[in-house]
Motif scaffolding. Structure first.
Motif, PDB file in Angstrom:
ATOM      1  N   ASN A1350       0.826  -1.219   0.000  1.00 13.45           N
ATOM      2  CA  ASN A1350       0.000   0.000   0.000  1.00 13.45           C
ATOM      3  C   ASN A1350       0.853   1.259   0.000  1.00 13.45           C
ATOM      4  O   ASN A1350       0.494   2.276  -0.620  1.00 13.45           O
ATOM      5  N   ASP A1351       1.979   1.237   0.703  1.00 21.18           N
ATOM      6  CA  ASP A1351       2.864   2.401   0.725  1.00 21.18           C
ATOM      7  C   ASP A1351       3.378   2.712  -0.682  1.00 21.18           C
ATOM      8  O   ASP A1351       3.467   3.879  -1.076  1.00 21.18           O
ATOM      9  N   LEU A1352       3.691   1.669  -1.424  1.00 20.02           N
ATOM     10  CA  LEU A1352       4.206   1.853  -2.774  1.00 20.02           C
ATOM     11  C   LEU A1352       3.136   2.417  -3.703  1.00 20.02           C
ATOM     12  O   LEU A1352       3.392   3.330  -4.487  1.00 20.02           O
ATOM     13  N   VAL A1353       1.937   1.868  -3.628  1.00 20.33           N
ATOM     14  CA  VAL A1353       0.861   2.317  -4.506  1.00 20.33           C
ATOM     15  C   VAL A1353       0.481   3.764  -4.199  1.00 20.33           C
ATOM     16  O   VAL A1353       0.266   4.588  -5.117  1.00 20.33           O
ATOM     17  N   LYS A1354       0.401   4.111  -2.918  1.00 20.87           N
ATOM     18  CA  LYS A1354       0.066   5.494  -2.544  1.00 20.87           C
ATOM     19  C   LYS A1354       1.132   6.468  -3.038  1.00 20.87           C
ATOM     20  O   LYS A1354       0.819   7.557  -3.539  1.00 20.87           O
ATOM     21  N   PHE A1355       2.386   6.106  -2.871  1.00 18.79           N
ATOM     22  CA  PHE A1355       3.474   6.955  -3.341  1.00 18.79           C
ATOM     23  C   PHE A1355       3.407   7.109  -4.859  1.00 18.79           C
ATOM     24  O   PHE A1355       3.614   8.201  -5.397  1.00 18.79           O
ATOM     25  N   TRP A1356       3.133   5.999  -5.544  1.00 19.94           N
ATOM     26  CA  TRP A1356       3.011   6.024  -7.005  1.00 19.94           C
ATOM     27  C   TRP A1356       1.918   6.995  -7.433  1.00 19.94           C
ATOM     28  O   TRP A1356       2.123   7.803  -8.353  1.00 19.94           O
ATOM     29  N   ASP A1357       0.790   6.920  -6.803  1.00 20.89           N
ATOM     30  CA  ASP A1357      -0.332   7.782  -7.175  1.00 20.89           C
ATOM     31  C   ASP A1357      -0.083   9.236  -6.795  1.00 20.89           C
ATOM     32  O   ASP A1357      -0.584  10.153  -7.457  1.00 20.89           O
ATOM     33  N   LYS A1358       0.698   9.452  -5.758  1.00 22.77           N
ATOM     34  CA  LYS A1358       0.936  10.823  -5.299  1.00 22.77           C
ATOM     35  C   LYS A1358       1.903  11.572  -6.207  1.00 22.77           C
ATOM     36  O   LYS A1358       1.725  12.782  -6.441  1.00 22.77           O
ATOM     37  N   TYR A1359       2.887  10.868  -6.750  1.00 26.72           N
ATOM     38  CA  TYR A1359       3.941  11.565  -7.480  1.00 26.72           C
ATOM     39  C   TYR A1359       4.136  11.121  -8.925  1.00 26.72           C
ATOM     40  O   TYR A1359       4.466  11.932  -9.787  1.00 26.72           O
ATOM     41  N   ILE A1360       3.928   9.841  -9.220  1.00 27.12           N
ATOM     42  CA  ILE A1360       4.402   9.283 -10.493  1.00 27.12           C
ATOM     43  C   ILE A1360       3.289   9.077 -11.501  1.00 27.12           C
ATOM     44  O   ILE A1360       3.506   9.234 -12.706  1.00 27.12           O
ATOM     45  N   ASN A1361       2.124   8.727 -11.042  1.00 33.47           N
ATOM     46  CA  ASN A1361       0.989   8.478 -11.933  1.00 33.47           C
ATOM     47  C   ASN A1361       0.386   9.808 -12.361  1.00 33.47           C
ATOM     48  O   ASN A1361      -0.223  10.502 -11.549  1.00 33.47           O
ATOM     49  N   PRO A1362       0.523  10.195 -13.628  1.00 35.27           N
ATOM     50  CA  PRO A1362       0.016  11.514 -14.044  1.00 35.27           C
ATOM     51  C   PRO A1362      -1.503  11.632 -13.949  1.00 35.27           C
ATOM     52  O   PRO A1362      -2.037  12.752 -13.911  1.00 35.27           O
ATOM     53  N   LYS A1363      -2.203  10.501 -13.893  1.00 41.73           N
ATOM     54  CA  LYS A1363      -3.662  10.551 -13.791  1.00 41.73           C
ATOM     55  C   LYS A1363      -4.130  10.931 -12.388  1.00 41.73           C
ATOM     56  O   LYS A1363      -5.244  11.423 -12.220  1.00 41.73           O
ATOM     57  N   THR A1364      -3.282  10.670 -11.396  1.00 42.64           N
ATOM     58  CA  THR A1364      -3.709  10.906 -10.011  1.00 42.64           C
ATOM     59  C   THR A1364      -2.835  11.904  -9.271  1.00 42.64           C
ATOM     60  O   THR A1364      -3.245  12.406  -8.219  1.00 42.64           O
ATOM     61  N   ALA A1365      -1.615  12.181  -9.777  1.00 42.87           N
ATOM     62  CA  ALA A1365      -0.697  13.073  -9.078  1.00 42.87           C
ATOM     63  C   ALA A1365      -1.135  14.515  -9.257  1.00 42.87           C
ATOM     64  O   ALA A1365      -1.043  15.086 -10.346  1.00 42.87           O
ATOM     65  N   ARG A1366      -1.628  15.122  -8.177  1.00 40.54           N
ATOM     66  CA  ARG A1366      -2.173  16.474  -8.260  1.00 40.54           C
ATOM     67  C   ARG A1366      -1.096  17.495  -8.569  1.00 40.54           C
ATOM     68  O   ARG A1366      -1.359  18.492  -9.243  1.00 40.54           O
ATOM     69  N   MET A1367       0.115  17.235  -8.094  1.00 35.12           N
ATOM     70  CA  MET A1367       1.223  18.170  -8.330  1.00 35.12           C
ATOM     71  C   MET A1367       2.290  17.496  -9.196  1.00 35.12           C
ATOM     72  O   MET A1367       3.473  17.550  -8.912  1.00 35.12           O
ATOM     73  N   TYR A1368       1.838  16.847 -10.259  1.00 32.62           N
ATOM     74  CA  TYR A1368       2.748  16.093 -11.140  1.00 32.62           C
ATOM     75  C   TYR A1368       3.794  17.028 -11.729  1.00 32.62           C
ATOM     76  O   TYR A1368       3.474  18.062 -12.331  1.00 32.62           O
ATOM     77  N   ARG A1369       5.073  16.650 -11.538  1.00 31.33           N
ATOM     78  CA  ARG A1369       6.180  17.457 -12.057  1.00 31.33           C
ATOM     79  C   ARG A1369       7.156  16.529 -12.774  1.00 31.33           C
ATOM     80  O   ARG A1369       7.617  15.541 -12.214  1.00 31.33           O
ATOM     81  N   ARG A1370       7.469  16.889 -14.016  1.00 37.81           N
ATOM     82  CA  ARG A1370       8.339  16.043 -14.830  1.00 37.81           C
ATOM     83  C   ARG A1370       9.067  16.890 -15.861  1.00 37.81           C
ATOM     84  O   ARG A1370       8.484  17.804 -16.450  1.00 37.81           O
ATOM     85  N   ILE A1371      10.348  16.573 -16.052  1.00 40.07           N
ATOM     86  CA  ILE A1371      11.139  17.208 -17.119  1.00 40.07           C
ATOM     87  C   ILE A1371      11.833  16.104 -17.906  1.00 40.07           C
ATOM     88  O   ILE A1371      12.502  15.248 -17.326  1.00 40.07           O
ATOM     89  N   ASP A1372      11.659  16.144 -19.227  1.00 39.68           N
ATOM     90  CA  ASP A1372      12.365  15.213 -20.120  1.00 39.68           C
ATOM     91  C   ASP A1372      13.429  15.984 -20.883  1.00 39.68           C
ATOM     92  O   ASP A1372      13.171  17.089 -21.394  1.00 39.68           O
ATOM     93  N   SER A1373      14.601  15.393 -20.964  1.00 37.71           N
ATOM     94  CA  SER A1373      15.676  15.937 -21.802  1.00 37.71           C
ATOM     95  C   SER A1373      15.876  14.990 -22.972  1.00 37.71           C
ATOM     96  O   SER A1373      16.197  13.816 -22.782  1.00 37.71           O
ATOM     97  N   GLN A1374      15.674  15.502 -24.176  1.00 37.16           N
ATOM     98  CA  GLN A1374      15.801  14.684 -25.378  1.00 37.16           C
ATOM     99  C   GLN A1374      16.964  15.208 -26.223  1.00 37.16           C
ATOM    100  O   GLN A1374      17.055  16.406 -26.483  1.00 37.16           O
TER     101      GLN A1374
END
Length: 1520
Positions: A1350-1374
């Protein structure tokens, strides 16, 4: 069970006579015990106990045993000569014929087939023959023997015994050619042992039993003649011998007593079949008695012969007088005997036990003569009963002045003539070592043992293994019955176990038609085995136990290694062992791994180091495999297979079956398990690796032959640097591992003080560095010594003068003669490191150790110290090596961006390197001598004052008071904070000093470049002035950065204060020399230019570092400023940088508190700086990125770069939150393996694919990266797809695997520092950061144990899952290579990334005329209509391509259609409008960062972290 093990040992020892005395129930217990381990061991005589055991009971018992085996799915491997068929002395009738193994499909393998004479009695012959001939199709393939032993005379079976009309079918060959014994084993037969008589040999010749073309793997033939029955040798021996030796293209061993005691028969036979003796390497002649002259003639008839076992009982003329013969030899009067056996290495005397002085004398004399006359001779073995007398005679001969006329009797006999006819040592193949005959300790000092649990046999070294007295580990050196060497290491404190298996085969064994095959096989072995068929089974298991694994292929070695938590070691070893037993080499993996190999090569193409070494190989002797290209490409492997019309997988199998022999494998296993347990696992899991003999080939040629010596090669570099290399031909030097001769020369070449080569050339402004070393310590048959010089542009113009100076310096060393005091200095520093042992990474240790063991000159007792200890002074060895570094024995390779007046008219086909090959001018092939120009310029270094002499440490761990576990905050002044940690764990006379000096921050590109130039200048001065301290074991760094100067010094505590004081005084009194400034200014400018050629992944990471850090500058900004920096600027910078400072200091190790206070006072006195005002202290900080999804796109800076890259940073909270930090660490360890498996192994998106955690300031980040040929838009979307699907995998994650992973991570984190230096670094990280939480690791260990799914899933949804992460932050360098279609800013804003990715895939597959608008129309139409198949058909029709469901085009189309249909937006509702600073937003709401500086300015800075605690100093505050 103990008695059972003992009996089993006797079974293995073939003591059937002893077994006959055992009770029935013990015999049955032995059988039961053995076959329960899924293997049946059967000794002849085991059931042949007495007449009381009836024929019926015999058959009944065996049927019961085989019934049990059938139900257990066993492999049969029966141990009386490993027989499969035996009558056990019972005369069986047809109805009692054993049905095994012909009717059971469960029989998986057969090591040996044995036919006993008694089985062919009466009608049994017909019954057995019928079974052979009338089996269902394919049944014979159940048994494919590797070793065939025919213990009866081969019996000719009359035609009337079978239902075949020979006359009608016109069968003129042996009628049973297709039976189990012959044709059935033709493809697998490795050894053939035959008892023959006259009729047998007649049958071989008359009926052509053995085909000349089909026994492709047969290597050994053994003929046995029963002299008790037949006292006359066969008349047709020469013809039969020729047939047997020509039946296989690879037969190299002949073992026989059939060659009679009459030596003339041997010689006549040899002459008769001379045409087929040229491939024999090993000959065993049990009954032959020769004179030494006849011995020579015999060996001459077999040019490839390496080993001969025979009797030599008489030494005839001209050898009877050794002194006279040697004198004649030196005068050229006995030339017919010189190098009579170019490859002969080993002679074993088969003389019977005797006390005859004549036999002792003859044996010793033959051994000495072989050593003198055979250039590769290394070992002679005699009967141990007269070994002592033999050794005395050996010493007598070797000490005689005439042994080698004009030279000292030494191990490395370089004074002799070259084996290929070259004059002296001018190129070609320098004369190999002439080693004195010695006992082979690897054979005589090992005793048979059996493992505790399985009772399996192995050989164990009985001597003492040399190791450090302070090393707590225990070692055991063993040899398996398949000849694999294994080193076991028990470390009770280790939290990890590790293993490494090294195969002594690498690039040099690539077939010429399949360059890169050795490396390709390395990749393929990870793709599953018969026992563990899953393509990712091995990596997944390693990952479960928080482990890591890898492999590498070099010229002479392929090494596989792994490490993981102790609990998983046995399972990992079992999976690991199958790499070498039953690898699948699946056809489905071939193309994927071929792409990986190709991608790896393409990633190296623009690397000047790879290009340089590849060109060195290319211009070397083409007759030596060193010259071959090694890495491999799709063209050299897959393309070559297509051209030749062969299957690439078949070539892999051939290579594995030929070279992956246990005889050339070394295994090292280490962990906290007992030695008995490690031994059990090694023996039980690796004894099944096949022994194929030593498949390595010795080459007469040298990479630097006559044609190559004297070459002058010019090479075009990618970067702006210049290098000069002098490459000298050396013989094999493996036997010199203890001499220190190479180190003696190398250290003198690297010397930097006054009188050194470096000092002279650096003062001229011609060079930046000088080095000297061999290419490898384990090269077979040769070596190269390379003197490398980093040139300045001015130095490039004075190349010839530099070469002259190098030879003048070498002449000085030679004229000075080897100095024992200098050797002793090197020896002392090595011995100190050995005595005060410090642990290293168990993974690194096993990997290194498995390679060291390939040196077959290392004595068993030296396996632990061969790479560290130096032996006694050997002036002759040093002199001879110096003698090879002469102007007639080298070539020159010059690498630079441009070469004036040189036409680079040749191109390396694999790296694209342009080059030119010419000849050295005559002025560079003659010694400059020590004339006036160089007189008094060069001299030996002065004695080293920094070598410790009074080391002492409390080894009894006695202390008058308890030592605090954490560092003590001793004192605070207005300019310094002092911390102290006394060693209470390691008890070695070592210490570490860390100093962080805070200085006023200067934040411009000019000052950043100036700071780096200052750092380089300090390094140069330190290395020049304090090089002797480095040789004495001290390591020091003075590293200025923006706002701080970090000083680190480690080494022996005795002189550490002196070294630190010397460092700081050099800094304070620094005076800039214009010439050195020019050299380093040019070097820094070149380093900025070299960044341009780094791979795309490095550039993508650099961009993200630039975005996240403040202050920071990109390398191009500093490159633009470097030209404006003058020597006066650097002098002013050096004069004032320490005007105002505040220092944090940690002193740790073998010191007392008063020592720490004294060192602090010294530092304060030397710096003599003013107090640093607080308002000038400005720490580097990180950006607080606004919520949203951002992308930066850039073209590769190197137009020739083959690979693109994408790095995705997803922000996951703060490192200050211990809970979130631990969750991310666990998550990374879970996601790393499936991410690699999906995108690297299955989809082959690139060679470098991975996931990791990292941080900028207090930001913690989950990072995904891909380097490969895929376009970055496609790779980025594949990352998105993986992230989208991984949430469900987390929900479904196996709880037991999660528990195992958490436990292994906790144990790994609990691992204590292994040295005082590691402990000091851990403490320093807390002190320098200002956090002061010294028990943070313990807190994290307790935290991770509380985590669940449960700790892993909650963390995933809080930060990594763009569908659920309210403060989703990401930078891609291509980073887009020039081979891909990078979209413009307008296209990024107009089209979905799916359409861009699809266009890139189409373009890569040849659809170069496709437009982004057209692709977008197809995607939009498919999304709106829901007709994916129609869109696919439209693509294929419009662009004339065929698309398979597994292709990137198919996947890209699917992703593009799904993306439009989902209509997901990453736009933040209340986000900033970045269009005002020129940024563009895609249809999915992703922002394109067009100007990094403007974007950074729009973001806020994170504050500095608050400390965990505010410590109070032990002593009161003082103002100075």
């Amino acid at each position: 069970m103990g008695i059972i093990r003992h009996y089993y040992y006797r079974i293995f020892g073939l003591d059937s006579g002893y077994l006959k005395t055992l009770p029935d129930h013990v015999i049955e217990s032995i059988i039961r015990y053995v076959y329960n381990s899924s293997r049946l061991y059967y000794s002849h005589g085991l059931l042949d106990k007495s007449a009381d055991m009836s024929e019926y009971n015999v058959c009944r018992k065996w049927r019961q045993v085989y019934t049990d085996i059938k139900s257990n799915d066993c492999t049969i491997s029966i141990m009386q000569d490993n027989c499969l068929l035996s009558s056990c002395g019972v005369s069986w009738q047809p109805h009692q014929m054993p049905c095994f193994p012909f009717e059971y499909d469960y029989v998986k393998s057969c090591c040996i087939c044995l036919l006993n004479d008694s089985i062919f009695d009466g009608s049994a012959v017909t019954a057995l023959t019928q079974k052979f001939l009338h089996m269902p199709s394919g049944r014979l393939s159940l048994i494919r023997a590797q070793k065939l032993v025919l213990n009866s005379y081969i019996m000719f079976l009359d035609e009337e015994d079978i239902d075949i009309d020979v006359a009608e079918q016109n069968i003129i060959e042996y009628p049973y050619k297709n039976d189990l014994l012959f044709q059935g084993n033709s493809s697998t037969l490795n050894r053939l042992y035959m008892k023959v008589d006259q009729d047998s040999l007649d049958m071989l010749l008359d009926y052509c039993v053995f085909s000349k073309t089909e026994y492709s793997n047969l290597e050994c033939v053994k003929l046995t003649w029963d002299y008790k029955t037949h006292n006359v040798a066969p008349s047709n021996l020469p013809e039969a011998l020729e047939l047997l030796l020509t039946m296989s293209p690879v037969v190299h061993t002949l073992e026989s007593n059939i060659l009679d005691a009459e030596s003339s028969l041997l010689l006549n036979s040899a002459i008769t079949v001379a045409s087929c003796l040229d491939k024999l390497q090993v000959v065993v002649l049990d009954k032959v008695t020769l004179t030494f002259n006849e011995f020579i003639k015999t060996v001459k008839a077999m040019p490839m012969l390496t080993d001969i076992h025979c009797k030599v009982v008489y030494v005839d003329d001209p050898f009877t007088d050794l002194n006279v013969f040697l004198q004649n030899l030196s005068e050229g009067k006995c030339s017919e005997y010189v190098s009579f056996g170019n490859n002969l290495k080993f002679w074993r005397s088969l003389n019977e036990t005797t006390n005859s002085p004549m036999i002792m004398n003859v044996s010793a004399l033959v051994a000495v003569m072989c050593a003198v006359l055979c250039p590769r001779f290394t070992f002679a073995a005699v009967n141990s009963d007269y070994l002592q007398s033999y050794e005395e005679r050996i010493r007598e001969y070797m000490d005689h002045p005439s042994f080698i006329p004009g030279a000292e009797p030494v191990d490395l006999g370089i004074s002799g003539g070259s084996s290929n006819g070259n004059d002296g040592n001018k190129g070609g193949n320098p004369s190999p070592a002439v080693a004195t005959p010695v006992r082979d300790a690897w054979k005589t000092q090992f005793e048979i043992r059996t493992t505790d649990d399985s009772g399996l046999p192995y050989y164990e070294y009985t001597g003492a293994i040399e190791k450090s007295p302070t090393d707590p580990r225990q070692f055991r050196l063993i040899r398996l019955l398949n000849n694999m060497t294994v080193l076991c290491a028990h470390d009770p404190d280790s939290v990890e176990s590790a293993a490494s298996l090294s195969v002594n085969v690498g690039h040099q064994y690539n077939p010429p038609d399949f360059l890169g095959l050795a490396h390709f096989l390395e990749h393929m072995l990870f793709q599953g085995s018969e026992k563990y068929p899953g393509e990712n089974n091995y990596n997944r298991y390693i990952s479960t136990f928080s482990g890591y694994d890898n492999a590498f292929t070099s010229d002479v070695e392929t090494c596989y290694h792994f490490a993981l938590a102790n609990d998983g070691f046995e399972g990992a070893l079992d999976r690991f062992s199958r790499f070498f037993i039953d690898p699948l080499l699946n056809a489905s993996s071939v193309n994927k791994e071929l792409l990986a190999v190709d991608s790896e090569h393409k990633g190296n193409i623009q690397n000047d180091g790879w290009r340089w070494y590849a060109l060195l190989k290319r211009v070397s002797n083409p007759d030596h495999p060193f010259s071959q290209f090694g890495t491999g490409t799709t063209e050299t492997l897959g393309g070559s297979a297509s051209k030749l019309g062969v299957n690439l997988r078949d070539e892999l199998l051939k290579f594995h079956q030929k070279y992956y022999s246990s005889d050339i494998m070394n295994l090292v296993v280490a962990g906290n398990h007992t030695l008995n347990q490690l031994t059990e696992w090694a023996v039980s899991k690796f004894s099944q690796v096949k022994s194929l003999g030593n498949p390595k080939v010795e080459h007469q040629a040298h990479p630097l032959g006559v044609s190559e010596v004297g070459q002058l090669v010019h090479m075009e570099r990618v970067d702006d640097g210049q290098e000069l290399a002098l490459i000298f031909a050396l013989p094999e030097i493996k036997s010199t591992y203890r001499s220190g001769a190479v180190a003696y020369i190398s250290y003198l070449l690297r010397a930097q003080g006054k009188g050194s080569l470096y000092h002279y050339l650096q003062q001229k402004g011609w060079i930046a560095d000088v080095s000297g070393s061999t290419i490898s310590t384990n090269s077979d048959g040769f070596n190269l010594f390379i003197i490398g010089v980093d040139l300045t542009l001015e130095g490039l113009e004075h190349r010839d003068e530099i070469v002259h100076a190098i030879f003048a310096y070498l002449n000085m060393i030679t004229a000075t003669k080897p100095q024992e005091w200098y050797h002793n200095e090197l020896r002392t520093t090595n011995n100190l490191d050995h005595y005060f042992y410090e642990k290293s990474s168990v993974h690194n240790w096993v990997t290194r150790q498995s390679g060291i063991l390939h040196n077959d000159h290392i004595l068993p007792e030296h396996v632990m110290t061969a790479g560290s200890l130096i032996g006694d002074f050997d002036a002759g060895m040093v002199s001879r090596l110096l003698g090879l570094l002469n102007p007639s024995n080298y070539m020159v390779l010059v690498s630079a961006k441009q070469h004036k007046g040189v036409d680079l008219n040749m191109t390396d086909p694999f790296y694209g390197t342009k080059y030119h090959v010419g000849r050295l001018p005559s002025s560079l092939t003659k010694s400059p001598g020590t004339g006036f120009k160089y007189r008094n310029l060069f001299s030996m270094p002065k004695p080293n004052p920094f070598i410790p002499t009074g080391l002492g440490v409390d080894l009894q761990h006695n202390s008058p008071a308890p030592v605090p576990a954490d560092p003590v905050y001793l004192k605070r002044t207005d300019k310094m904070a002092l911390w102290f940690k006394k060693d209470d764990q390691f008890f070695t006379p070592r210490g570490a000093i860390h100093i962080k000096i805070t200085v006023p921050l200067t934040n411009t590109p000019f000052h950043h470049a100036l700071n780096e130039l200052y750092s380089m200048y300090i390094d140069e001065i330190m290395y020049n002035e304090l090089q002797q301290a480095m040789l004495a074991g001290f390591h020091f760094h003075y590293t200025p950065t923006a706002g701080t100067i970090n000083v680190h010094i480690t080494g022996f505590s005795e002189n550490q204060r002196s070294v630190l004081g010397a460092m700081l005084r050099q800094v304070k009194s620094l005076k800039i020399d214009d010439r050195l400034f020019g050299v380093l200014h040019e070097k820094l400018a070149d380093s900025y230019s070299a960044i341009r050629t780094e791979d795309s992944l490095s550039h993508a990471e650099m961009v993200l570092g630039f975005i996240n850090r403040h202050p920071s500058w990109f390398y191009t900004h500093k490159q633009a400023e470097i030209k404006n920096i003058k020597a006066a600027d650097l002098q002013s910078f050096a004069d004032h940088i320490l005007d105002q400072t505040f220092s944090k200091v940690l002193i740790a190790g073998d010191f007392e508190e008063e020592n720490a206070l004294d060192i602090a006072r010294m530092v304060d006195s030397i710096l003599n700086s003013n107090q640093m005002p607080e308002h000038l202290i400005d720490n580097a900080r990180a950006l607080s990125i606004d919520p949203g999804y951002y992308v930066h796109q850039a073209l590769a800076t190197d137009e020739d770069a083959k690979n693109s890259a994408v790095v995705s940073h997803i922000y996951c909270g703060s490192v200050l939150d211990d809970y979130e930090l631990v969750v991310l660490e666990l998550l990374v360890r879970i996601i790393r393996e499936p991410f690699f498996d999906q995108l690297r192994t299955k989809e082959q998106l690139g060679y470098q694919v991975g996931a990791k955690s990292k941080s900028f300031g207090t930001n913690q980040i989950l990072s995904f990266y891909i380097l490969g040929e895929s376009n970055p838009a496609y790779a980025g979307m594949r990352i998105d797809s993986f992230v989208d699907s991984f949430r469900q995998r987390l929900i479904d994650y196996d709880l037991q695997i999660l528990s195992t992973k958490i436990e292994s991570i906790a144990k790994k984190w609990s691992d204590k520092p292994k040295t005082i230096f590691q402990e000091a670094r851990e403490h320093w990280s807390q002190i320098s950061s200002g956090n002061y939480e010294f028990n943070q690791k313990d807190k994290h260990i307790e935290l991770i144990k509380t985590l669940g799914k449960n700790d892993l899933v909650k963390f995933w949804d809080k930060y990594i899952n763009p569908k659920t992460a309210r403060m989703y932050r990401r930078i891609d360098s291509q980073v887009w290579s020039f081979r891909t279609l990078k979209p413009s800013s307008q296209q990024f804003a107009q089209f979905y990334s799916g359409a861009i990715a699809l266009q890139g895939c189409l373009h890569r597959d040849g659809a170069t005329n496709v437009t982004l608008s057209k692709v977008n129309d197809i995607v939009l139409h498919a999304s709106q209509s829901g007709n994916f198949d129609g869109a696919l058909a439209s693509l294929q029709d419009q662009f004339n391509i065929q698309v398979s469901p597994s292709s990137q085009i198919y996947v890209a189309l699917q992703m593009a259609v799904d993306q439009v249909a989902a209509n997901r937006s990453f736009a933040v509702v209340d986000g900033l409008n970045f269009t005002k600073i020129g940024m563009h937003q895609s249809p999915s709401g992703i922002w394109l960062i067009s100007n990094i500086r403007k974007f950074k300015n729009s973001q806020q800075l994170l504050g500095s972290p608050l400390p965990f605690q505010i410590p109070e100093p032990k002593y009161p505050f003082s103002e100075n």
